[in-house]
Design an enzyme around this catalytic site. Sequence first.
Site, PDB file in Angstrom:
ATOM      1  CB  CYS A 216      -0.908  -0.132   1.118  1.00 14.77           C
ATOM      2  SG  CYS A 216      -2.506  -0.667   0.959  1.00 14.77           S
ATOM      3  CG  HIS A 217       1.325   3.820  -3.073  1.00 17.67           C
ATOM      4  ND1 HIS A 217       0.593   2.550  -3.631  1.00 17.67           N
ATOM      5  CD2 HIS A 217       2.467   3.939  -3.987  1.00 17.67           C
ATOM      6  CE1 HIS A 217       1.061   2.374  -4.938  1.00 17.67           C
ATOM      7  NE2 HIS A 217       2.184   3.009  -5.036  1.00 17.67           N
TER       8      HIS A 217
ATOM      9  CG  MET B 116      -6.058  -1.764   0.808  1.00 19.49           C
ATOM     10  SD  MET B 116      -6.900  -3.256   1.192  1.00 19.49           S
ATOM     11  CE  MET B 116      -6.142  -4.005   2.450  1.00 19.49           C
ATOM     12  CD  GLU B 117      -5.384   3.616   2.469  1.00 21.07           C
ATOM     13  OE1 GLU B 117      -4.169   3.666   2.337  1.00 21.07           O
ATOM     14  OE2 GLU B 117      -6.162   3.355   1.569  1.00 21.07           O
TER      15      GLU B 117
ATOM     16  CG  ASP C 150      -8.071  -4.362  24.017  1.00 20.92           C
ATOM     17  OD1 ASP C 150      -7.267  -5.211  24.516  1.00 20.92           O
ATOM     18  OD2 ASP C 150      -7.424  -3.213  24.476  1.00 20.92           O
TER      19      ASP C 150
END
Length: 158
Positions: free
Chosen positions: A76-77, A113-114, A128
């Site tokens: 990924c960039h 992707m982000e 969590d």
Amino acid sequence: MSNFSHFTDDGQIKMVNVGEKQSSKRVARAEGYVKLSAKTFALLKEQALPKGDVLTTAKVAGILAAKKTGDLIPLCHPLNLSFVDIKFELQEKENAIRVESIVETVGTTGVEMEAIIAVQIAMSTIYDMCKAVQKDIILKDVRLLFKTGGKSGTFRAP
């Protein structure tokens, strides 16, 4: 191998060169679901979980993750993001939380992707923050909902 954008002709991986591509506004939205027990869902709604404000913490984590996607996914960039947001929808009947991200930039490559990483990290943060009272939380159905910009145009999930 020449048909694959992330491989050289001799089969080695490579990062795609986006330097010659036209800049355009890029937007992506993704979603996923966190399935809780009725007890955990009630504690979350009441903000009574031992680790504190779950959704605010998850929102910040998702935003930070979107900004770090280029460090996490090898090809990924790194991108200069202009906007990231995480939204939560509490689904009482299912004891679930729908997590949605939206990510925007103006650049030469997309932000799918982000958006996906933002959702996954927000969901993992919810896990969590809740694991002290429930270990069998289900994280599911992460997917790209929408993307626009660039050569491939607009995508909308069915």
